[in-house]
Design a protein around this motif. Sequence first.
Motif, PDB file in Angstrom:
ATOM      1  N   VAL A 245       0.821  -1.216   0.000  1.00  0.00           N
ATOM      2  CA  VAL A 245       0.000   0.000   0.000  1.00  0.00           C
ATOM      3  C   VAL A 245       0.856   1.268   0.000  1.00  0.00           C
ATOM      4  N   PRO A 246       1.839   1.419   0.926  1.00  0.00           N
ATOM      5  CA  PRO A 246       2.647   2.648   0.873  1.00  0.00           C
ATOM      6  C   PRO A 246       3.422   2.800  -0.426  1.00  0.00           C
ATOM      7  N   THR A 247       3.872   1.678  -0.999  1.00  0.00           N
ATOM      8  CA  THR A 247       4.566   1.747  -2.289  1.00  0.00           C
ATOM      9  C   THR A 247       3.641   2.287  -3.368  1.00  0.00           C
ATOM     10  N   ASN A 248       2.393   1.835  -3.370  1.00  0.00           N
ATOM     11  CA  ASN A 248       1.449   2.297  -4.384  1.00  0.00           C
ATOM     12  C   ASN A 248       1.039   3.751  -4.175  1.00  0.00           C
ATOM     13  N   VAL A 249       0.996   4.202  -2.930  1.00  0.00           N
ATOM     14  CA  VAL A 249       0.759   5.626  -2.675  1.00  0.00           C
ATOM     15  C   VAL A 249       1.854   6.461  -3.339  1.00  0.00           C
ATOM     16  N   THR A 250       3.102   6.017  -3.174  1.00  0.00           N
ATOM     17  CA  THR A 250       4.238   6.736  -3.774  1.00  0.00           C
ATOM     18  C   THR A 250       4.181   6.694  -5.299  1.00  0.00           C
ATOM     19  N   VAL A 251       3.827   5.535  -5.854  1.00  0.00           N
ATOM     20  CA  VAL A 251       3.756   5.406  -7.316  1.00  0.00           C
ATOM     21  C   VAL A 251       2.686   6.333  -7.886  1.00  0.00           C
ATOM     22  N   GLU A 252       1.516   6.380  -7.233  1.00  0.00           N
ATOM     23  CA  GLU A 252       0.456   7.277  -7.711  1.00  0.00           C
ATOM     24  C   GLU A 252       0.913   8.727  -7.677  1.00  0.00           C
ATOM     25  N   ALA A 253       1.575   9.103  -6.592  1.00  0.00           N
ATOM     26  CA  ALA A 253       2.070  10.478  -6.491  1.00  0.00           C
ATOM     27  C   ALA A 253       3.105  10.770  -7.567  1.00  0.00           C
ATOM     28  N   ALA A 254       3.971   9.787  -7.842  1.00  0.00           N
ATOM     29  CA  ALA A 254       5.006   9.988  -8.859  1.00  0.00           C
ATOM     30  C   ALA A 254       4.392  10.123 -10.249  1.00  0.00           C
ATOM     31  N   LEU A 255       3.398   9.302 -10.564  1.00  0.00           N
ATOM     32  CA  LEU A 255       2.754   9.395 -11.879  1.00  0.00           C
ATOM     33  C   LEU A 255       2.027  10.733 -12.039  1.00  0.00           C
ATOM     34  N   SER A 256       1.355  11.173 -10.982  1.00  0.00           N
ATOM     35  CA  SER A 256       0.692  12.477 -11.052  1.00  0.00           C
ATOM     36  C   SER A 256       1.717  13.599 -11.153  1.00  0.00           C
ATOM     37  N   PHE A 257       2.833  13.452 -10.457  1.00  0.00           N
ATOM     38  CA  PHE A 257       3.894  14.456 -10.521  1.00  0.00           C
ATOM     39  C   PHE A 257       4.463  14.558 -11.935  1.00  0.00           C
ATOM     40  N   LEU A 258       4.553  13.406 -12.621  1.00  0.00           N
ATOM     41  CA  LEU A 258       5.086  13.398 -13.986  1.00  0.00           C
ATOM     42  C   LEU A 258       4.056  13.828 -15.022  1.00  0.00           C
ATOM     43  N   GLY A 259       2.816  14.052 -14.582  1.00  0.00           N
ATOM     44  CA  GLY A 259       1.810  14.591 -15.475  1.00  0.00           C
ATOM     45  C   GLY A 259       0.987  13.569 -16.225  1.00  0.00           C
ATOM     46  N   VAL A 260       1.112  12.268 -15.897  1.00  0.00           N
ATOM     47  CA  VAL A 260       0.333  11.248 -16.589  1.00  0.00           C
ATOM     48  C   VAL A 260      -0.656  10.563 -15.649  1.00  0.00           C
ATOM     49  N   GLY A 261      -0.720  10.995 -14.414  1.00  0.00           N
ATOM     50  CA  GLY A 261      -1.637  10.408 -13.456  1.00  0.00           C
ATOM     51  C   GLY A 261      -2.965  11.135 -13.463  1.00  0.00           C
ATOM     52  N   VAL A 262      -3.407  11.497 -12.276  1.00  0.00           N
ATOM     53  CA  VAL A 262      -4.684  12.199 -12.132  1.00  0.00           C
ATOM     54  C   VAL A 262      -4.567  13.587 -12.755  1.00  0.00           C
ATOM     55  N   LYS A 263      -5.565  13.941 -13.570  1.00  0.00           N
ATOM     56  CA  LYS A 263      -5.533  15.206 -14.289  1.00  0.00           C
ATOM     57  C   LYS A 263      -6.371  16.267 -13.570  1.00  0.00           C
ATOM     58  N   PRO A 264      -6.000  17.551 -13.730  1.00  0.00           N
ATOM     59  CA  PRO A 264      -6.820  18.633 -13.181  1.00  0.00           C
ATOM     60  C   PRO A 264      -8.217  18.591 -13.799  1.00  0.00           C
ATOM     61  N   PRO A 265      -9.234  19.041 -13.077  1.00  0.00           N
ATOM     62  CA  PRO A 265      -9.159  19.701 -11.770  1.00  0.00           C
ATOM     63  C   PRO A 265      -9.233  18.745 -10.583  1.00  0.00           C
ATOM     64  N   THR A 266      -9.257  17.425 -10.821  1.00  0.00           N
ATOM     65  CA  THR A 266      -9.309  16.471  -9.717  1.00  0.00           C
ATOM     66  C   THR A 266      -8.075  16.636  -8.842  1.00  0.00           C
ATOM     67  N   PRO A 267      -8.241  16.889  -7.554  1.00  0.00           N
ATOM     68  CA  PRO A 267      -7.076  17.106  -6.697  1.00  0.00           C
ATOM     69  C   PRO A 267      -6.371  15.806  -6.353  1.00  0.00           C
ATOM     70  N   SER A 268      -5.061  15.854  -6.348  1.00  0.00           N
ATOM     71  CA  SER A 268      -4.217  14.728  -5.964  1.00  0.00           C
ATOM     72  C   SER A 268      -2.945  15.287  -5.363  1.00  0.00           C
ATOM     73  N   TRP A 269      -2.404  14.592  -4.369  1.00  0.00           N
ATOM     74  CA  TRP A 269      -1.191  15.101  -3.723  1.00  0.00           C
ATOM     75  C   TRP A 269      -0.028  15.194  -4.706  1.00  0.00           C
ATOM     76  N   GLY A 270       0.115  14.197  -5.562  1.00  0.00           N
ATOM     77  CA  GLY A 270       1.185  14.255  -6.556  1.00  0.00           C
ATOM     78  C   GLY A 270       0.991  15.387  -7.537  1.00  0.00           C
ATOM     79  N   GLN A 271      -0.254  15.608  -7.956  1.00  0.00           N
ATOM     80  CA  GLN A 271      -0.538  16.708  -8.868  1.00  0.00           C
ATOM     81  C   GLN A 271      -0.270  18.057  -8.200  1.00  0.00           C
ATOM     82  N   MET A 272      -0.615  18.173  -6.906  1.00  0.00           N
ATOM     83  CA  MET A 272      -0.342  19.415  -6.174  1.00  0.00           C
ATOM     84  C   MET A 272       1.154  19.679  -6.094  1.00  0.00           C
ATOM     85  N   LEU A 273       1.938  18.615  -5.915  1.00  0.00           N
ATOM     86  CA  LEU A 273       3.398  18.792  -5.883  1.00  0.00           C
ATOM     87  C   LEU A 273       3.921  19.257  -7.230  1.00  0.00           C
ATOM     88  N   THR A 274       3.329  18.760  -8.305  1.00  0.00           N
ATOM     89  CA  THR A 274       3.747  19.191  -9.640  1.00  0.00           C
ATOM     90  C   THR A 274       3.524  20.691  -9.821  1.00  0.00           C
TER      91      THR A 274
END
Length: 332
Positions: A245-274
């Motif tokens: 579970v913690p590994t997958n939390v990190t992976v989701e954040a990394a994918l959102s940080f790289l711009g291919v995960g959750v897209k705006p306007p849906t909020p995500s911690w990785g997207q917020m970091l981006t």
Amino acid sequence: MTEALVASETAGAGALTASAPVSGARQFWRRLRTRRAALVAAAVVALLVLVALGAPLLAALEGQDPNTYHPHLIDSARGGVPVGPLGGISAEHWLGVEPQTGRDLFTRLVYGARVSLGVALAATLVQVLLGVTVGIAAGLGNRWVDQILSRATDVIVALPLMILALALMAIVPAGFPRPVLVALVVGLVAWGGTAKIVRAQTITLKELDFVAAARLSGWPTWKIARRELLPSLAAPVITYASLLVPTNVTVEAALSFLGVGVKPPTPSWGQMLTAADVWYQAAPQYLLLPAGALFVTVFALTVLGDGVRTALDPRAASRLSIGTGRKREARA
């Protein structure tokens, strides 16, 4: 009788042994509560889950919406920095507002918890279901079935998770729900480790007397797997899942940080970091809040997973020094 046979055959087998599950929830709880760090981590995880589930209620309590813009709270003369101290913290905006947009940070943070935790749990579920199915099929199958499934598992394990996830998510239509897509991609790409562990435990278990007796009784393979193997595989599978579970939390954040995960306007911690990477000096809270939430979540899940592992298998030493002193180990 079955549990005694499994325990005697697999003593000293290591962290993820092929032992039968503990005799009951009461015994598991007695072992777990001797590890204070795991209990604190469990409380933190429970609080995070409550925050994620209660995000609409918390947003209504504050009186804000995660996607509403507040341009009057932005100082355009300074490049979009929030007006007021500490990023615009006020009675109306408990954690301030985003630079340039003025969206409320508190509501985006709590709604982001929904995405990060939900994607991680869903991806873990997919990994466990696929890994257990393939692992049991390989362990119980004939030589050819085992070879084919084992080689396929080796290929999955060897594939670079992030690169393959980036490639898969880039070709999916934009209309597909991104949180669901992230969970499916991570789950479908990263089940190899679970399959390897389950296969190894299945091969060990099928040589024991209770499985041999079931085979001699004429039980079909699926019935042996359901009635005899799955209960004995519960402890290692639950243990490994709690660490996924913690590994997958990190992976989701990394994918959102790289711009291919959750897209705006849906909020995500990785997207917020981006979005915050250019504001760490002008509005540091915009970066620190999602980063801090991500750190606390991953750390709490890791400590809890380690506590669950040692509680399910008391022969295994904890990987963490927190809450695992000699006195606690002796009481366990």
